[in-house]
Design a protein around this motif. Structure first.
Motif, PDB file in Angstrom:
ATOM      1  N   THR A 212      34.153  40.235  46.982  1.00 54.14           N
ATOM      2  CA  THR A 212      35.490  40.432  46.406  1.00 54.14           C
ATOM      3  C   THR A 212      36.572  40.139  47.426  1.00 54.14           C
ATOM      4  OG1 THR A 212      34.658  42.123  44.863  1.00 54.14           O
ATOM      5  CG2 THR A 212      37.026  42.110  45.302  1.00 54.14           C
ATOM      6  N   LYS A 218      32.853  37.053  42.594  1.00 49.64           N
ATOM      7  CA  LYS A 218      32.335  38.409  42.752  1.00 49.64           C
ATOM      8  C   LYS A 218      31.367  38.734  41.618  1.00 49.64           C
ATOM      9  CE  LYS A 218      36.137  40.890  40.414  1.00 49.64           C
ATOM     10  NZ  LYS A 218      37.238  41.863  40.615  1.00 49.64           N
ATOM     11  N   ALA A 280      39.983  48.432  45.608  1.00 52.07           N
ATOM     12  CA  ALA A 280      40.568  47.896  44.376  1.00 52.07           C
ATOM     13  C   ALA A 280      39.918  46.571  44.001  1.00 52.07           C
ATOM     14  CB  ALA A 280      42.069  47.711  44.557  1.00 52.07           C
ATOM     15  N   ASP A 281      39.905  46.325  42.699  1.00 52.58           N
ATOM     16  CA  ASP A 281      39.447  45.044  42.129  1.00 52.58           C
ATOM     17  C   ASP A 281      37.960  44.782  42.290  1.00 52.58           C
ATOM     18  OD1 ASP A 281      42.091  44.365  41.368  1.00 52.58           O
ATOM     19  OD2 ASP A 281      42.498  43.679  43.409  1.00 52.58           O
ATOM     20  N   VAL A 311      38.750  50.958  39.618  1.00 52.24           N
ATOM     21  CA  VAL A 311      37.544  50.211  39.234  1.00 52.24           C
ATOM     22  C   VAL A 311      36.892  50.908  38.039  1.00 52.24           C
ATOM     23  CG1 VAL A 311      35.251  49.448  39.996  1.00 52.24           C
ATOM     24  CG2 VAL A 311      37.173  49.466  41.615  1.00 52.24           C
TER      25      VAL A 311
END
Length: 355
Positions: A212, A218, A280-281, A311
């Motif tokens: 990521t 990812k 994050a993400d 998440v």
């Protein structure tokens, strides 16, 4: 003759274990002893019976005097608990090229799955020291068959011969291989998930973070089964379940000493993934913990940290089970019941990504 007897021993021990587990419930309870209740939880009878049989054989924990002896012990245990290979699954040996040499791997797919499907790159558990393709063969067959996906099981390098971050380097190389060769593996580059149990869960989480942050493709999902996520802190569950529940506190210290003898490295977020500055993400996570597991609290702390970072997370504690239960599915019904729930959630998570 001694060699013949030695070869037959795991088979005979396995037959004896299955005979005990096939007894009526009152007899199994009599052998296992009074129910074990701790921290507001009651240990499943199947788990308690397994631990009692283990204790009767003089076994306690997974560590040994040497890595070789620990690996031999796990191989012996695998032969005892494994039944006949799960039918309906096609298995093919693979080799993953890396800069440090080829990694053995196995590709699993349901026999009736002919179209493309998501692919789960799976990293086995074993404290980065023990475990291999064979120790997790039944689990990978089960995941492939009942989740309706392909599974690529990776035999990464082990410590102490190859210390941190060798296992992670191999895990990243295997994931990149899967993405780059997705079509040939029966999948697509944007349909690759990562997963693992215990130390393998640690590797899967680290792969999700590294890919990521690098801006690459990812994973679509991270399946983290009772993962090790923080090598720097002892939480309450390490004290509560330090001994007598398969994985011991001593085991964890021994595994870390083999994989990361330099304690400064244990603060590296590539190993202690819970310490990462930014979560994050990251891909959707399914985090499974067990009630009677020294690693329970750190796994649940990671699930909370992921959720706090935005998440999507499914966190599931099986309050009556022990660390490592996914490897002993053929022995007890309770272990298989929990695995069916796990594969159902994995299947739903992969299906929902299309919505």
């Amino acid at each position: 003759m001694p060699n013949v007897i030695e070869a037959l021993q795991p088979t005979l021990e396995g037959a004896a274990m299955r005979a005990v587990f096939a007894l009526p419930q009152p007899l199994r309870r009599l052998i296992a002893g009074r129910p074990i209740q701790l921290d507001g939880q009651e240990l499943a009878l199947d788990a308690q019976l397994l631990l009692k049989l283990q204790k009767l054989t003089g076994q306690n924990g997974l560590a040994a005097a040497t890595a070789e002896k620990a690996r031999a012990g796990m191989a012996h245990a695998t032969k005892i608990t494994s039944g006949a290979p799960l039918p309906g699954v096609v298995v093919a040996e693979r080799s993953i090229p890396t800069g440090d040499g080829a990694l053995p791997a196995r590709l699993y797919r349901p026999k009736d799955l002919t179209e493309t499907s998501p692919l789960l790159v799976y990293y086995h558990g074993g404290g980065w020291v023990i475990g291999d393709l064979d120790s997790h063969d039944d689990l990978c067959r089960f995941l492939a068959k009942h989740a309706g996906i392909r599974v690529l099981s990776v035999d990464y390098r082990l410590a102490p011969e190859h210390q941190f971050p060798a296992a992670l380097d191999d895990a990243l190389a295997a994931y990149s291989y899967a993405v780059d060769n997705a079509a040939e593996l029966g999948s697509a580059g944007d349909a690759i998930a990562v997963g693992g149990d215990s130390a393998g869960g640690n590797l899967a989480a680290a792969v999700a973070q590294q890919t990521t942050r690098s801006g690459g493709q990812k994973p679509v999902l991270q399946l983290l089964l009772y993962p090790a996520v923080d090598a720097t802190q002892r939480r309450r569950s390490r004290e509560l379940f330090s001994d007598g529940f398969l994985l011991t506190d001593h085991d964890m210290d021994w595994f870390l000493a083999q994989y990361s003898p330099d304690e400064a490295h244990r603060h590296d977020p590539r190993l202690s993934v819970l310490l990462a500055d930014d979560l994050a993400d990251l891909p959707t996570a399914y985090v499974v913990t067990c009630g009677f597991d020294p690693l329970r609290d750190e796994g649940e702390a990671y699930a909370k940290a992921l959720s706090d970072a935005g998440v999507p997370v499914v966190a599931r504690r099986f309050p009556d089970l022990i660390h490592g239960f996914t490897n002993i599915r053929p022995v007890g019904n309770r272990f298989e019941e929990a695995l069916f729930e796990i594969v159902g959630t994995v299947r739903a998570a992969l299906d929902l990504r299309k919505v």
